[in-house]
Design a protein around this motif. Structure first.
Motif, PDB file in Angstrom:
ATOM      1  N   ILE A 202       0.831  -1.209   0.000  1.00 47.34           N
ATOM      2  CA  ILE A 202       0.000   0.000   0.000  1.00 47.34           C
ATOM      3  C   ILE A 202       0.862   1.254   0.000  1.00 47.34           C
ATOM      4  N   ILE A 203       1.922   1.264   0.802  1.00 47.06           N
ATOM      5  CA  ILE A 203       2.800   2.446   0.876  1.00 47.06           C
ATOM      6  C   ILE A 203       3.428   2.742  -0.477  1.00 47.06           C
ATOM      7  N   PHE A 204       3.979   1.724  -1.123  1.00 48.10           N
ATOM      8  CA  PHE A 204       4.636   1.952  -2.417  1.00 48.10           C
ATOM      9  C   PHE A 204       3.616   2.232  -3.522  1.00 48.10           C
ATOM     10  N   ALA A 205       2.424   1.678  -3.410  1.00 50.06           N
ATOM     11  CA  ALA A 205       1.366   2.001  -4.374  1.00 50.06           C
ATOM     12  C   ALA A 205       0.971   3.463  -4.246  1.00 50.06           C
ATOM     13  N   ASN A 206       0.969   3.985  -3.029  1.00 50.05           N
ATOM     14  CA  ASN A 206       0.665   5.409  -2.826  1.00 50.05           C
ATOM     15  C   ASN A 206       1.754   6.306  -3.402  1.00 50.05           C
ATOM     16  N   ILE A 207       3.003   5.872  -3.269  1.00 49.88           N
ATOM     17  CA  ILE A 207       4.106   6.627  -3.897  1.00 49.88           C
ATOM     18  C   ILE A 207       3.927   6.633  -5.410  1.00 49.88           C
ATOM     19  N   ALA A 208       3.587   5.467  -5.968  1.00 47.87           N
ATOM     20  CA  ALA A 208       3.345   5.389  -7.417  1.00 47.87           C
ATOM     21  C   ALA A 208       2.167   6.259  -7.813  1.00 47.87           C
ATOM     22  N   ALA A 209       1.123   6.296  -6.991  1.00 46.91           N
ATOM     23  CA  ALA A 209      -0.056   7.121  -7.289  1.00 46.91           C
ATOM     24  C   ALA A 209       0.311   8.598  -7.335  1.00 46.91           C
ATOM     25  N   PHE A 210       1.166   9.032  -6.415  1.00 46.25           N
ATOM     26  CA  PHE A 210       1.625  10.423  -6.410  1.00 46.25           C
ATOM     27  C   PHE A 210       2.371  10.748  -7.700  1.00 46.25           C
ATOM     28  N   LEU A 211       3.272   9.853  -8.103  1.00 40.17           N
ATOM     29  CA  LEU A 211       4.037  10.070  -9.333  1.00 40.17           C
ATOM     30  C   LEU A 211       3.138  10.053 -10.564  1.00 40.17           C
ATOM     31  N   ILE A 212       2.160   9.161 -10.582  1.00 39.00           N
ATOM     32  CA  ILE A 212       1.207   9.094 -11.704  1.00 39.00           C
ATOM     33  C   ILE A 212       0.443  10.400 -11.834  1.00 39.00           C
ATOM     34  N   SER A 213      -0.050  10.905 -10.721  1.00 35.96           N
ATOM     35  CA  SER A 213      -0.870  12.127 -10.761  1.00 35.96           C
ATOM     36  C   SER A 213      -0.040  13.350 -11.150  1.00 35.96           C
ATOM     37  N   TYR A 216       2.332  11.568 -15.058  1.00 34.40           N
ATOM     38  CA  TYR A 216       1.762  10.753 -16.130  1.00 34.40           C
ATOM     39  C   TYR A 216       0.399  11.254 -16.565  1.00 34.40           C
ATOM     40  N   ILE A 217      -0.477  11.448 -15.615  1.00 32.19           N
ATOM     41  CA  ILE A 217      -1.810  11.969 -15.939  1.00 32.19           C
ATOM     42  C   ILE A 217      -1.740  13.431 -16.348  1.00 32.19           C
ATOM     43  N   ARG A 218      -0.778  14.184 -15.763  1.00 32.96           N
ATOM     44  CA  ARG A 218      -0.556  15.602 -16.119  1.00 32.96           C
ATOM     45  C   ARG A 218      -1.839  16.422 -15.967  1.00 32.96           C
ATOM     46  N   ALA A 219      -2.344  16.472 -14.764  1.00 31.07           N
ATOM     47  CA  ALA A 219      -3.536  17.275 -14.497  1.00 31.07           C
ATOM     48  C   ALA A 219      -3.192  18.749 -14.622  1.00 31.07           C
ATOM     49  N   ASN A 220      -4.206  19.574 -14.894  1.00 26.60           N
ATOM     50  CA  ASN A 220      -4.014  21.012 -14.912  1.00 26.60           C
ATOM     51  C   ASN A 220      -3.580  21.487 -13.527  1.00 26.60           C
ATOM     52  N   PRO A 221      -2.778  22.537 -13.446  1.00 18.67           N
ATOM     53  CA  PRO A 221      -2.254  22.990 -12.150  1.00 18.67           C
ATOM     54  C   PRO A 221      -3.336  23.222 -11.102  1.00 18.67           C
ATOM     55  N   GLU A 222      -4.475  23.792 -11.518  1.00 21.29           N
ATOM     56  CA  GLU A 222      -5.518  24.094 -10.540  1.00 21.29           C
ATOM     57  C   GLU A 222      -6.179  22.844  -9.990  1.00 21.29           C
TER      58      GLU A 222
END
Length: 296
Positions: A202-213, A216-222
């Motif tokens: 779970i801990i490393f999946a959360n780290i990966a989720a942070f990097l993805i968001s 990789y996903i490249r959300a708009n800054p806002e």
């Protein structure tokens, strides 16, 4: 060829096939998971000692009909004219259908979780076998295709990101559990899983989720902070429900007295062995999407 090399080659072929199908087009994505569904039903029937003809017909019919309806409504955003000349909003019909399928799936998941934790249940009735076929095998594959859609169209980054989280969770759950695991998670069903491995995944999946968001996903800054929170929540869903899905499949195999659901992937087992986490994760992620949509 030694076992490790077999495992590496079959795993690489599986990942290459999966990613190329997801990235190539919507049609190839739907097709590959349709093929995976057929193999999964075949393996499930072997585990449950069911005749394969009827389950395969049901699986192909349900998957084809639902995915085509949903794909059509997403792509055209249009109306159909019924035989009486009335205008039918296909998107409204699809929303009702999705809600009904989600309710059925969640009910079956609850039944599967109760089955997992009830040590007295060491056999499965014929009615339960067919119920699990629908809600544990067929409908989750439908929801795998559904979570690949963003607000308007097919977005391969979403489904790839979910798989990255699952692979990260599984890999580090194994590595952490093997290195420092001391306390068994659910020994009577899966003796090798540990609490330390579960938390490490779970801990490393959360780290990966942070990097993805962030990258990789490249959300708009806002929306970046919102995106991080969403993907970390999905990582928690992956860690918790992916582990439950893995344990439920392990209990199915334990009752059937087999090590793997199949042998299509040397060193890895069957398709159910590879997709047991996403099967349980996809409907919950889809439910999370719907909650986000209605809240927003």
């Amino acid at each position: 060829m030694n076992e490790t090399l077999k495992r590496l080659i079959s795993g690489a072929i599986y990942i290459l096939l999966l990613l190329s199908s997801i990235l190539f087009s919507t049609e190839s994505f739907l097709l590959i998971f349709g093929v995976f569904l057929i193999i999964a039903v075949f393996e499930y029937c072997n585990l449950m000692l069911l005749n394969k003809t009827f389950p395969l017909l049901i699986a192909i019919s349900v998957y084809s009909l639902i995915t085509l309806i949903c794909f059509y409504s997403k792509e055209t955003q249009n109306y159909l004219i019924d035989s009486f000349g009335y205008r039918i909003n296909l998107l409204s019909i699809t929303s009702i259908l999705n809600a009904a399928l989600l309710i059925i799936t969640i009910i079956v998941f609850i039944k599967a979780i109760l089955f997992l934790f009830n040590d007295k249940i060491q056999s499965i009735t014929i009615s339960s076998k067919y119920l699990y076929l629908l809600g544990y095998i067929i409908l989750p594959f439908v929801f795998i295709t559904k979570i690949s859609y963003g607000e308007n169209s097919y977005n391969p980054k979403i489904i790839i990101s979910v798989f990255i989280l699952i692979w990260t969770n599984d890999t580090f759950a194994y590595l952490v559990g093997k290195s420092i695991g001391r306390h068994k998670l659910f020994e009577r069903v899966s003796p090798k899983k540990t609490i330390e491995g579960f938390l490490g995944g779970i801990i490393f999946a959360n780290i990966a989720a942070f990097l993805i968001s962030k990258f990789y996903i490249r959300a708009n800054p806002e929306f970046s902070q919102k995106s991080i929170a969403i993907w970390i929540t999905i990582a928690l869903i992956v860690g918790i429900f992916g582990s439950i899905g893995d344990l439920i499949e392990s209990k199915f195999k334990r009752i059937a007295c087999v090590k793997d659901s199949g042998n299509i992937m040397p060193g890895h087992g069957g398709i159910l062995d590879r997709l047991d986490s996403i099967i349980f994760v996809a409907p919950i992620v889809y439910l999370f999407y719907q909650i986000l949509y209605y809240v927003s």
